[in-house]
Design a protein around this motif. Structure first.
Motif, short mmCIF file in Angstrom:
data_model
loop_
_atom_site.label_atom_id
_atom_site.label_comp_id
_atom_site.label_asym_id
_atom_site.label_seq_id
_atom_site.Cartn_x
_atom_site.Cartn_y
_atom_site.Cartn_z
N VAL A 34 3.83 -5.75 -14.85
CA VAL A 34 2.66 -4.87 -14.64
C VAL A 34 2.66 -4.54 -13.21
N PHE A 35 2.52 -3.63 -12.43
CA PHE A 35 2.60 -3.40 -10.93
C PHE A 35 1.10 -3.32 -10.62
N GLY A 36 0.70 -4.59 -10.49
CA GLY A 36 -0.70 -4.99 -10.05
C GLY A 36 -0.76 -5.03 -8.56
N GLN A 37 -1.98 -5.29 -8.04
CA GLN A 37 -2.29 -5.70 -6.84
C GLN A 37 -1.58 -6.73 -5.79
N ARG A 38 -1.19 -7.88 -6.66
CA ARG A 38 -0.17 -8.71 -6.11
C ARG A 38 1.18 -8.48 -5.95
N THR A 39 1.68 -7.60 -6.71
CA THR A 39 3.00 -7.04 -6.66
C THR A 39 3.05 -6.05 -5.37
N ALA A 40 1.99 -4.99 -5.33
CA ALA A 40 1.92 -4.03 -4.16
C ALA A 40 1.97 -4.92 -2.97
N GLU A 41 0.99 -6.03 -2.76
CA GLU A 41 0.92 -6.91 -1.68
C GLU A 41 2.36 -7.38 -1.30
N ALA A 42 2.93 -8.06 -2.37
CA ALA A 42 4.35 -8.52 -2.06
C ALA A 42 5.45 -7.44 -1.70
N VAL A 43 5.23 -6.19 -2.03
CA VAL A 43 6.28 -5.06 -1.59
C VAL A 43 5.85 -4.93 -0.03
N ARG A 44 4.63 -4.62 0.45
CA ARG A 44 4.30 -4.57 1.63
C ARG A 44 4.62 -5.70 2.39
N PHE A 46 7.52 -7.60 2.00
CA PHE A 46 8.85 -7.54 2.04
C PHE A 46 9.09 -6.39 2.90
N CYS A 47 8.52 -5.21 2.78
CA CYS A 47 8.95 -4.05 3.83
C CYS A 47 8.53 -4.33 5.25
N ARG A 48 7.38 -5.07 5.36
CA ARG A 48 7.27 -5.58 6.72
C ARG A 48 8.38 -6.58 7.46
N HIS A 50 11.67 -6.57 6.23
CA HIS A 50 13.12 -5.78 5.89
C HIS A 50 13.27 -4.67 6.26
N ILE A 51 12.26 -3.82 6.40
CA ILE A 51 12.29 -2.45 6.58
C ILE A 51 11.80 -1.84 7.81
N CYS A 52 10.53 -2.17 8.05
CA CYS A 52 9.93 -1.51 9.47
C CYS A 52 8.65 -2.23 9.66
N GLY A 53 8.09 -1.92 10.72
CA GLY A 53 6.89 -2.35 11.26
C GLY A 53 5.60 -2.28 10.42
N PRO A 54 4.47 -3.32 10.62
CA PRO A 54 3.34 -3.33 9.72
C PRO A 54 2.48 -1.84 9.93
N ASP A 55 2.58 -1.08 10.91
CA ASP A 55 1.78 -0.05 11.25
C ASP A 55 2.17 1.48 10.31
N ASN A 56 3.52 1.22 9.77
CA ASN A 56 4.00 2.15 8.92
C ASN A 56 3.20 2.42 7.64
N ALA A 57 2.74 3.72 7.63
CA ALA A 57 2.34 4.07 6.43
C ALA A 57 2.94 4.11 5.07
N ALA A 58 4.11 4.19 5.08
CA ALA A 58 4.88 3.94 3.85
C ALA A 58 4.79 2.56 3.48
N ASP A 66 13.53 4.82 -3.08
CA ASP A 66 14.79 4.58 -2.83
C ASP A 66 15.25 3.48 -1.71
N LYS A 67 14.48 3.73 -0.74
CA LYS A 67 14.86 3.02 0.30
C LYS A 67 14.59 1.55 0.21
N VAL A 68 13.17 1.39 -0.23
CA VAL A 68 12.82 -0.14 -0.68
C VAL A 68 13.69 -0.86 -1.76
N TRP A 69 14.07 0.10 -2.62
CA TRP A 69 14.87 -0.56 -3.74
C TRP A 69 16.15 -0.94 -3.14
N ALA A 70 16.74 -0.16 -2.66
CA ALA A 70 18.02 -0.53 -1.83
C ALA A 70 17.85 -1.75 -1.20
N ALA A 71 16.91 -2.01 -0.01
CA ALA A 71 16.46 -2.93 0.53
C ALA A 71 16.38 -4.31 -0.35
#
Length: 301
Positions: A34-44, A46-48, A50-58, A66-71
Motif C-alpha cells: 500500500v503506497f501510503g505516507q511512509r512510502t511516499a516519504e521514503a521515496v522522497r 531516496f530521491c534526495r 540518489h537523484i537530485c536535490g531536496p528543492d526539486n518539485a519531482a 521511470d527515472k526513480v525506478w531505474a535508480a
C-alpha cells in the motif's frame, strides 16, 4: 512505466517498498503493498540522496516514475548479481560501486568511486585479473567474483589506495579519435564482435572514429580502413590475419594494415579460429575477441 504514487496498491508497490527497505529507507513492517505516507516519504528521501536535490518539485512529489525506478533498481544490485564489463551505455549501480571499492582497497586504482563502470574501472579490473592469474578480459563474472569473495577480508570496510595514473591499455589512447575504421562481420557472431569493439571504443572515448558498420551514419569513404571480422579465410587477395591470442597479434596486424592501405578498397580481414573462447559462452567469447582485437589494433595504430 506508469507513474506510481500515493494511494496505489498491489505487487508493483510492494516491489518498490522491498527495494526501499533493502537500501535502508523503509522499515520492514511498512512493506505491505500500500503506497501510503511512509512510502511516499521514503521515496522522497531516496530521491534526495540518489537523484537530485531536496528543492526539486519531482522529488517532493514522492512518486515513482521511470527515472526513480531505474535508480531504485541500480541501488539494489549487489556485487555478483550480474556480469559487468565496459560497454556503451555504461553499467552503473551499487554493484559497480562495490566493485570499485574492492579494487581500490586491494590497490587497483579505479578513479572516482562513482558507481559507473568506465574505462578506469575496467583498467583496474584487468590489472586485478592479471595479478591473480585470471583471464585479463575486463569482465567481472563468476571467476572474478569468486576471487573477490576469497579476498574480502582484505578489502571489506577498507578505503581505497588512491594513486592517479594513466590508463594502461592502448585503446585508451588518442588513436581512437585519430583513425577512421569501419568494423564489420558477415554473420551474427562476427557482427557481434565488431559491434562490441565499436562500443568499447566509444565507451573509452566518445569521439572514437573506430565504428562498426551499423554505427556509421554515412557510407564509408575511400580513406576509411575496412576491417572485416570473419571465421572464414576467404579465397581473395584481401590481406588476412589469423587470430591468435598472443604477443604476435599486433605485429601481424601491422603488416596486414600496411598492405591494405596501399590498395583500393583499403580492407583487411581478421579470421577468428572459432566462435568460442575457451569454455566461455557466446557473449563472453565475443567480448573477449572484441577486447583483444581492439587493443591489438590500437597498438598498431
Amino acid at each position: 512505466m506508469k507513474t506510481i504514487e500515493q494511494g496505489a496498491t498491489g505487487a508493483a508497490v510492494e516491489d518498490i517498498q522491498q527495494r526501499l527497505h533493502l537500501v535502508g529507507f523503509l522499515d520492514e513492517q511498512d512493506v505491505d503493498g500500500v503506497f501510503g505516507q511512509r512510502t511516499a516519504e521514503a521515496v522522497r528521501q531516496f530521491c534526495r540522496k540518489h537523484i537530485c536535490g531536496p528543492d526539486n518539485a519531482a522529488v517532493e512529489a514522492g512518486q515513482v516514475d521511470d527515472k526513480v525506478w531505474a535508480a531504485l533498481v541500480d541501488a539494489t544490485y549487489n556485487l555478483g548479481d550480474r556480469t559487468l564489463h565496459l560497454r556503451m551505455p555504461y553499467f552503473h549501480g551499487h554493484d559497480v560501486f562495490q566493485l570499485q571499492q574492492a579494487l581500490g582497497a586491494l590497490g587497483f586504482f579505479c578513479g572516482t568511486e562513482d558507481g559507473v563502470f568506465g574505462a578506469h574501472t575496467e583498467d583496474a579490473l584487468r590489472k586485478f585479473q592479471m595479478n591473480l592469474g585470471l583471464p585479463s578480459d575486463g569482465i567481472a563474472g563468476a571467476y572474478t567474483y569468486a576471487e573477490l569473495h576469497n579476498l574480502q577480508h582484505s578489502w571489506v570496510g577498507k578505503g581505497a589506495h588512491h594513486k592517479v595514473g594513466p590508463l594502461g591499455f592502448a585503446r585508451a589512447a588518442d588513436v581512437l579519435d585519430h583513425n577512421s575504421l569501419c568494423l564489420f562481420g558477415m554473420d551474427e557472431f562476427t557482427r557481434s564482435v565488431a559491434s562490441r569493439m565499436s562500443n568499447l571504443a566509444l565507451a573509452t572515448n566518445p569521439s572514437s572514429k573506430i565504428l562498426s558498420a551499423e554505427m556509421l551514419s554515412v557510407e564509408p569513404n575511400e580513406d576509411m580502413l575496412l576491417v572485416q571480422i570473419s571465421t572464414d579465410a576467404g579465397d581473395d587477395s584481401t590481406p588476412t590475419v589469423v587470430y591468435v591470442d598472443d604477443d604476435t597479434l599486433a605485429g601481424r596486424l601491422e603488416g596486414a594494415l600496411d598492405m591494405a592501405r596501399a590498395r583500393n578498397p583499403k580492407r583487411v580481414r581478421i579470421v577468428l579460429p572459432e566462435t568460442r573462447w575457451r569454455e566461455a559462452g557466446t557473449e563472453r567469447s565475443a567480448q573477449h575477441f572484441a577486447i583483444t582485437l581492439l587493443d591489438a589494433l590500437c597498438v598498431v595504430l
